[in-house]
Design an enzyme around this catalytic site. Structure first.
Site, PDB file in Angstrom:
ATOM      1  NE  ARG A 232      -4.230  -1.461  -0.023  1.00  0.00           N
ATOM      2  CZ  ARG A 232      -4.308  -2.471  -0.869  1.00  0.00           C
ATOM      3  NH1 ARG A 232      -3.296  -2.734  -1.677  1.00  0.00           N
ATOM      4  NH2 ARG A 232      -5.391  -3.237  -0.918  1.00  0.00           N
ATOM      5  CD  GLU A 261      -2.670   2.852  -5.764  1.00  0.00           C
ATOM      6  OE1 GLU A 261      -3.508   2.005  -6.113  1.00  0.00           O
ATOM      7  OE2 GLU A 261      -1.533   2.554  -5.379  1.00  0.00           O
ATOM      8  CG  HIS A 293      -2.492  -1.416  -7.339  1.00  0.00           C
ATOM      9  ND1 HIS A 293      -2.784  -0.629  -6.247  1.00  0.00           N
ATOM     10  CD2 HIS A 293      -2.705  -2.692  -6.922  1.00  0.00           C
ATOM     11  CE1 HIS A 293      -3.175  -1.388  -5.235  1.00  0.00           C
ATOM     12  NE2 HIS A 293      -3.125  -2.644  -5.623  1.00  0.00           N
TER      13      HIS A 293
END
Length: 328
Positions: A232, A261, A293
């Site tokens: 994260r 993000e 991601h």
């Protein structure tokens, strides 16, 4: 049930439609927010991803709109206000594990790419440049690695590290006895980081570990060490990492996640001016590798996400025990 799916990309729709167990699905490309929460009227459940906003204000609107269930198609739930969900009487279910090997393998791919500079070699050769200048790496065999977090993904990454012959020390508030029996040594965060040539983060985000990698902990890194984050973005204080890269204290950085993000990832912004100065600065470093991601993104993981999401929906609809419920 009638389910609204937010943050939809083509691949989400493909896998969710393929494994749908009989629910009515309506897909929205938009990220759920207070500004578009009116779209949820008439739905029994929402299917959300990592960047969808589900805070107290949103839950108040969801309760008014009659939504009864949140289906997270991810493991993390730091974007969900669980007390607000409970107060609104809305259940929250997640996918606790989906091919942890996928993320672990992506982490190792980042380590190898940054170390052996294969991305640079690829571009050079395409331009007819066969020089090896500036491409030197280091052996991972006997390399000291700090494994931060030993859940399902951390455990999978440990097995990969063992295969490379790395010397690993882990930090986790809840050590895994099975890994200890396999020979993994645990220490404090400071002990794990000290002298490590690679530090890899594999932990969920919480109030306790927010910005755990900051100017203080970066000062404990071996000068020139590599930092990998596939967990994260909020685990890292971005500006502190930028300063460590500028000074040379941090030698390599691999990010598959980023704290801001939600405004960037999963979108094609190639024709836009990026307004985020921090990520623009990170991209400018020659020793930084950023993917958007992507770590989870394998066929096997997408299948697991879809099947578990619908199993959660079916269990709720049938009044069965909610094995994957997340509670405050």
């Amino acid at each position: 049930m009638k389910i609204a799916v937010f943050s939809t990309c083509k691949y989400d729709q493909e896998f969710l439609e393929k494994y749908n167990s009989g629910h009515e699905l309506v897909f929205f490309e938009a990220v759920l927010s207070l500004q578009n929460v009116a779209l949820t009227q008439g739905f029994d459940a929402l299917c959300l991803f990592v960047n969808d906003r589900a805070d107290a204000e949103v839950f108040a609107a969801l309760e008014e709109n009659g939504v009864r269930l949140i289906l997270l198609r991810c493991a993390g739930f730091n974007n969900v206000d669980l007390p607000a969900a409970s107060e609104a009487g809305i259940k929250v279910l997640r996918v606790p594990a989906y091919s942890p090997e996928a993320v672990a393998e992506h982490a190792m791919a980042m380590v190898l790419t940054l170390n052996r500079k294969t991305h640079k070699a690829y571009n050079r050769v395409r331009e007819g440049n066969f020089s090896l200048e500036g491409l030197i790496g280091f052996n991972l065999h006997h390399c000291k690695v700090a494994l931060i977090g030993t859940g399902n993904i951390g455990k999978a990454f440990y097995k990969i590290l063992k295969g490379f012959g790395c010397e690993v020390m882990a930090y986790d508030p809840y050590p895994d006895e099975s890994l200890i029996n396999e020979g993994l040594k645990y220490g404090t965060l400071e002990e794990a980081i000290a002298e490590a040539e690679v530090v890899s983060l594999h932990c969920p985000l919480s109030d306790d570990n927010h910005h755990m990698i900051n100017s203080t902990t970066l000062a404990l890194f071996k000068k020139g060490a590599m930092l990998i984050n596939t967990s994260r973005g909020g685990l890292i204080a971005t500006q502190d990492v930028i300063e460590a890269l500028k000074s040379g204290q941090l030698g390599y950085l691999g990010l598959d996640v980023y704290e801001q993000e939600s405004e960037l990832f999963f979108q094609n912004l190639s024709e836009d001016v990026i307004q985020d100065d921090q990520i623009s600065r990170l991209i400018s470093f020659p020793n930084v590798l950023i993917t958007s991601h992507q770590g989870f993104f394998t066929k096997e993981a997408m299948e697991q996400i879809a099947t578990t999401t619908f199993a959660n929906a079916d269990a709720y609809e049938s009044g069965l025990p909610l094995m994957n419920e997340v509670q405050a």
